[in-house]
Design a protein around this motif. Structure first.
Motif, short mmCIF file in Angstrom:
data_model
loop_
_atom_site.label_atom_id
_atom_site.label_comp_id
_atom_site.label_asym_id
_atom_site.label_seq_id
_atom_site.Cartn_x
_atom_site.Cartn_y
_atom_site.Cartn_z
N PRO A 1 1.02 2.01 -10.24
CA PRO A 1 -0.28 1.69 -10.40
C PRO A 1 -1.28 0.69 -9.18
O PRO A 1 -0.51 0.85 -7.67
CB PRO A 1 -0.72 0.67 -11.23
CG PRO A 1 0.79 1.34 -11.68
CD PRO A 1 1.43 1.46 -10.66
N GLU A 2 -2.27 1.18 -9.27
CA GLU A 2 -3.45 0.67 -8.03
C GLU A 2 -3.32 1.25 -6.75
O GLU A 2 -3.35 0.71 -5.63
CB GLU A 2 -2.94 -0.48 -7.43
CG GLU A 2 -3.00 -1.61 -8.92
CD GLU A 2 -3.16 -2.73 -8.35
OE1 GLU A 2 -3.19 -3.87 -7.53
OE2 GLU A 2 -2.93 -3.81 -10.11
N GLN B 1 0.48 -0.91 0.09
CA GLN B 1 0.15 0.24 0.06
C GLN B 1 0.86 1.72 -0.31
O GLN B 1 0.92 1.62 -0.80
CB GLN B 1 -1.10 -0.10 1.02
CG GLN B 1 -1.77 -1.19 1.06
CD GLN B 1 -2.91 -0.63 2.41
OE1 GLN B 1 -2.32 -1.23 3.96
NE2 GLN B 1 -3.97 -1.94 2.84
#
Length: 359
Positions: free
Chosen positions: A256-257, A182
Motif C-alpha cells: 500500500p501507498e 519508499q
C-alpha cells in the motif's frame, strides 16, 4: 501508521494474539525444560539445531526421528539419546506415549512438512516446523487446523524474526525513524553445484521455496504491511541441474501507498543484503540472513552490531518459553501461511511471464 500496527499485531511478531491460551491441565508449564525431538537428521539438524540445543536454557534434545538407521548410533553417543527416544517415519505416532518429548521439530524436505506436522500434532506434541511452511496454502491451513484441534502450538522456524537486527527492522517499520519507507531491496542466494532434493520439483525444490522466503518474509516485516500485488520471472543458466525448478527468481512486491520491494533469490550466485530507502534517510543489513554476523548501518552513521548469540538457540528458547508460559508463539503458523499465499502468486506470475497479479 495504523496499518503497520495492525500488521504487526496480526502477524504475532511482538507476541501479540495469535493463539488462545492453552489449559493448564496439559502440564507443560510445570516443566523447567521441554524435550525436543528432531525429525530428519540432515545438514541443518546436524550442524545447526542439535548444537544449538546444547546452548538453550528452556529446551533440550531428547529424541530423534530418522529414516537412516546408520545415523542412530552416532547421535545416541554424541547426545546421550536413549533407545526409547529413537523413532523412524513409520512409528513416529508412538511419540504420543513418550512423556520425555514435548516438542517435535520438523526438519524435512518441504514436501513432507504438512504430513509430519499433522502427525506430530495428532500425537499431542507441540510442533516447530522449518520454513517454508508447506508446499501450498491449503497444506498450511491443514497444519494450523491439526494443531488447533489437538490443542498444541505451532511455530515456523523463521530464525531471523528472533535475531536482534532483524527485529530492529520490524520496530522501525512501525516507528519510521527515517520517514515513511519508499523502497526495499532484498536478496538471498548462494552458488550450489549439488542441490540434491532442492532441484526436485515434487519435493518442494527451487530457489524461491528454499532461499526466496528470506527476502519475501523480510520484506513483509521490514515494510510492516502485507503486499497487495506481485510480479515475478524465473530463470536458469544450468538447465542440466535445474531442469525442474527455478535456479533464480526475481520478484517485485507492491505494498500500500506505493511502497515497492525488489527481491532476488538464486542457487546460482551469492547475495545477502537488505536495503531500505525512506523519505528522510536509509538503512541496511549486510549480511541480513546468515547464521551469525548479521550487521548493518544507517544513513546517519548508526552501526548495527552483530547479535553475538546463536540464532537457533534463541529461536528455540523463545518458542519454548511461549509454551512454558502459555504465551502466543512469536512466529505462528499463520505467519508461514501468509508467505506461502504470496509465494504461490510469485510462481503464477513467473509462469505468465511476469504478469502483475493481485494478492
Amino acid at each position: 501508521m495504523e496499518h503497520r500496527r495492525t500488521f504487526i499485531k496480526k502477524s504475532g511478531l511482538f507476541l501479540a494474539a495469535g493463539f488462545l491460551p492453552f489449559p493448564n491441565f496439559l502440564g507443560f508449564s510445570k516443566k523447567d525444560k521441554l524435550g525436543v525431538a528432531l525429525v530428519g537428521l540432515g545438514g541443518y539438524s546436524t550442524h545447526q539445531l542439535a548444537p544449538a540445543l546444547q546452548e538453550t536454557e528452556y529446551c533440550e534434545l531428547r529424541g530423534i526421528v530418522t529414516g537412516s538407521p546408520e545415523k542412530i548410533p552416532q547421535w545416541q553417543e554424541k547426545y546421550g539419546i536413549p533407545d526409547a527416544n529413537v523413532y523412524n517415519y513409520e512409528n513416529i505416532h508412538q511419540i504420543a506415549n513418550n512423556n520425555d518429548i514435548d516438542v517435535i521439530y520438523i526438519v524435512l524436505p518441504n514436501s513432507m512438512h504438512a504430513e509430519y506436522t499433522i502427525k506430530a500434532a495428532n500425537a499431542g506434541k507441540h510442533v516447530w516446523c522449518e520454513k517454508p511452511m508447506a508446499m501450498n496454502a491449503e497444506e498450511c491451513r491443514q497444519m494450523i487446523e491439526a494443531c488447533e484441534k489437538n490443542r498444541v502450538k505451532l511455530a515456523i522456524g523463521y530464525r531471523l524474526q528472533h535475531e536482534k537486527n532483524n527485529r530492529i527492522m520490524m520496530k522501525w517499520a512501525e516507528t519510521t525513524p527515517y520517514g515513511p519507507i519508499q523502497e526495499v531491496k532484498a536478496a538471498a542466494g548462494f552458488y550450489s553445484n549439488n542441490p540434491g532434493w532442492r532441484a526436485v520439483e515434487k519435493m518442494g525444490g527451487g530457489a524461491m521455496y528454499d532461499m526466496g522466503v528470506y527476502p519475501l518474509n523480510t520484506s513483509r516485516y521490514t515494510v510492516g504491511r502485507e503486499p497487495i500485488a506481485v510480479s515475478a520471472k524465473s530463470s536458469t543458466s544450468r538447465p542440466d541441474v535445474f531442469g525442474e525448478v527455478d535456479e533464480t527468481m526475481d520478484f517485485t512486491l507492491e505494498f500500500p501507498e506505493g511502497v515497492i520491494a525488489n527481491c532476488r533469490t538464486s542457487f546460482g550466485e551469492g547475495m545477502n543484503n537488505l536495503e531500505v530507502t525512506c523519505s528522510d534517510g536509509s538503512y541496511y543489513l549486510q549480511p541480513f540472513q546468515t547464521y551469525s554476523g548479521v550487521k548493518g548501518g544507517t544513513s546517519d552513521g548508526k552501526i548495527l552490531e552483530p547479535f553475538g548469540k546463536n540464532q537457533q538457540a534463541v529461536q528455540m528458547d523463545d518458542d519454548a518459553l511461549s509454551i512454558l508460559n502459555n504465551k502466543p508463539m512469536m512466529v505462528p503458523g499463520e505467519e508461514g501461511l501468509k508467505d506461502i499465499i504470496v509465494l504461490e502468486k510469485i510462481y503464477e506470475s513467473a509462469a505468465k511471464n511476469g504478469q502483475k497479479l493481485k494478492i
